[in-house]
Write an enzyme that holds these catalytic residues in place. Structure first.
Site, PDB file in Angstrom:
ATOM      1  N   TRP A 104       0.732  -1.100  -0.045  1.00 41.50           N
ATOM      2  CA  TRP A 104       0.047   0.123  -0.099  1.00 41.50           C
ATOM      3  C   TRP A 104       0.845   1.280  -0.120  1.00 41.50           C
ATOM      4  CZ3 TRP A 104      -4.068  -0.692  -2.075  1.00 41.50           C
ATOM      5  CH2 TRP A 104      -5.165  -1.639  -1.654  1.00 41.50           C
ATOM      6  N   ASP A 174      -1.511   6.265   6.446  1.00 39.17           N
ATOM      7  CA  ASP A 174      -2.581   5.612   6.175  1.00 39.17           C
ATOM      8  C   ASP A 174      -2.895   4.329   7.036  1.00 39.17           C
ATOM      9  OD1 ASP A 174      -4.117   3.616   4.721  1.00 39.17           O
ATOM     10  OD2 ASP A 174      -3.029   3.078   3.046  1.00 39.17           O
ATOM     11  N   LYS A 198     -12.287  -1.992   6.281  1.00 41.10           N
ATOM     12  CA  LYS A 198     -11.593  -3.027   6.961  1.00 41.10           C
ATOM     13  C   LYS A 198     -11.993  -3.122   8.572  1.00 41.10           C
ATOM     14  CE  LYS A 198      -9.200  -2.823   3.056  1.00 41.10           C
ATOM     15  NZ  LYS A 198      -8.084  -2.368   2.906  1.00 41.10           N
TER      16      LYS A 198
END
Ligand code: PLP
Length: 364
Positions: A104, A174, A198
């Site tokens: 990511w 993040d 999530k």
């Protein structure tokens, strides 16, 4: 009703059962609104209470200081990769620094480079992304526009222990796959973002927590919906927000406050859950191989391998027969991955740990 399985999916992922039941109960008619959450105006009194309640819950859970704004945006975490750079880097005469710990953050720096200079302060790729770097390994520019990292690499299962020290530079994070998994010292961060699907709600809404002085960096020439300052000034209601997503985020954060008892408690449960699986891995004489180094292991995502692909296939099939589902690893790393988000019950993890031990005995 069909029986629910234990879903170890990485996202969209398991939600707290009491939240799903409340959504179901109130779906036809939200108390006091006379209509469904899917039918009411985003400017109605009922929705105003919901979005203000969601913000208040987030502020309470994370002890967000008053000089921070909480935004609800769309476009997922992936759009934030670009927006962070569009708002905080474009036009700056200095580079941003990125700590690259997995898939990511690799995607994030690529997006940032569309808007300005972004340098890797550290890159874990040569090691196959197995750990978070130590402070003394970070190669920071003297006065970066910001320093960016991903608090939990969902695919590699690498999570930081203490946030990097970056001087006066804003720290951007993040936190898509570990927001609300433990307390976070928000005051040490300039910006934290997280997509909801999530650990915080359904797909479609993204939470952004930003220190107010940073809003001044957003250029007047940016399109309004991509401009953090304009979104903050309009309290995330410049256009129709993802109303259902905000509603579920409010219910999930209320569940964390009222039923779990806050993030210290949640962290304790998450540590207990993840330890069950890491113990199963560590006590398997190498039958199971964890991906991340012990000091960087995630309490949210546990990727692991078996001795060969045939056994992995057999493991996934037999686990599914016991209603332990969605354990396949990400296509880029293979193997297996158990995602243990807040809403995964302890008993689900216990069943998985027991199954791992049993499977090993039968197949070693
Ligand atoms: C899932 C995930 C993303 C991407 O989220 P989208 O909402 O699909 O854009 C980004 N970062 C992390 C850490 C993630 O887990």
């Amino acid at each position: 009703m069909e029986k629910r399985v234990y879903s170890f999916a990485p996202g969209p992922a398991v939600l707290p059962l009491p939240v799903l039941k409340e959504v179901q109960r109130d779906l036809l008619c939200l108390p006091g609104a006379g209509a469904s959450i899917l039918e009411i105006s985003h400017r109605s009194k009922a929705f105003t209470q919901i979005i203000e309640g969601a913000e208040a819950n987030i502020r309470k859970l994370l002890a967000v200081p008053d000089n921070y704004s909480v935004l609800f945006m769309q476009g997922g975490a992936f759009l934030q990769f670009a927006l962070v750079a569009l708002n905080l880097l474009r036009g700056a005469k200095k580079p941003a620094n990125y700590i690259i710990t997995g898939a990511w953050s690799t995607k994030a720096i690529k997006e940032a480079k569309t808007q300005g200079t972004a340098n890797a302060a550290w890159d874990g790729k040569p090691d196959n992304f197995v750990r978070f770097p130590n402070q003394n390994e970070l190669n920071l520019d003297s006065d970066p526009a910001y320093v960016y990292f991903c608090s939990n690499e969902t695919i590699q299962g690498v999570q930081y222990r203490t946030e990097p020290i970056v001087g006066d530079a804003p720290l951007v994070c993040d936190s898509s796959s570990d927001i609300f998994c433990r307390p976070v010292p928000v005051e040490k961060f300039g910006l934290i973002f997280a997509c909801a699907q999530k650990n915080a709600g359904p797909a479609g809404v993204t939470i952004v927590i930003i220190r107010d002085d940073l809003l001044q960096r957003s250029g007047d020439d940016l399109p309004s919906l991509l401009n953090y300052r304009v979104v903050a000034e309009n309290k995330s209601l410049l256009n129709t927000p993802p109303t259902f997503g905000v509603y579920v985020v409010k219910l999930v954060t209320s569940w964390l406050i009222d039923e779990i008892g806050g993030l210290e408690k949640m962290a304790e449960i998450n540590r207990r859950k993840s330890k069950m699986l890491y113990d199963a891995i560590d006590q398997s004489d190498g039958f199971y191989q964890g991906h991340a180094r012990p000091e960087s292991r995630s309490i949210m995502n546990v990727p692991f391998r078996l001795p060969n692909a045939d056994l992995e296939g057999k493991f996934l099939a037999e686990a599914a027969e016991r209603e332990l589902c969605d354990l396949k690893g990400h296509r880029s790393v293979g193997g297996c991955r158990a995602s243990l988000y807040n809403a995964m019950p302890v008993e689900g993890v216990q069943l998985l740990a027991e199954f791992m031990q049993e499977f090993q005995k039968k197949n070693k």
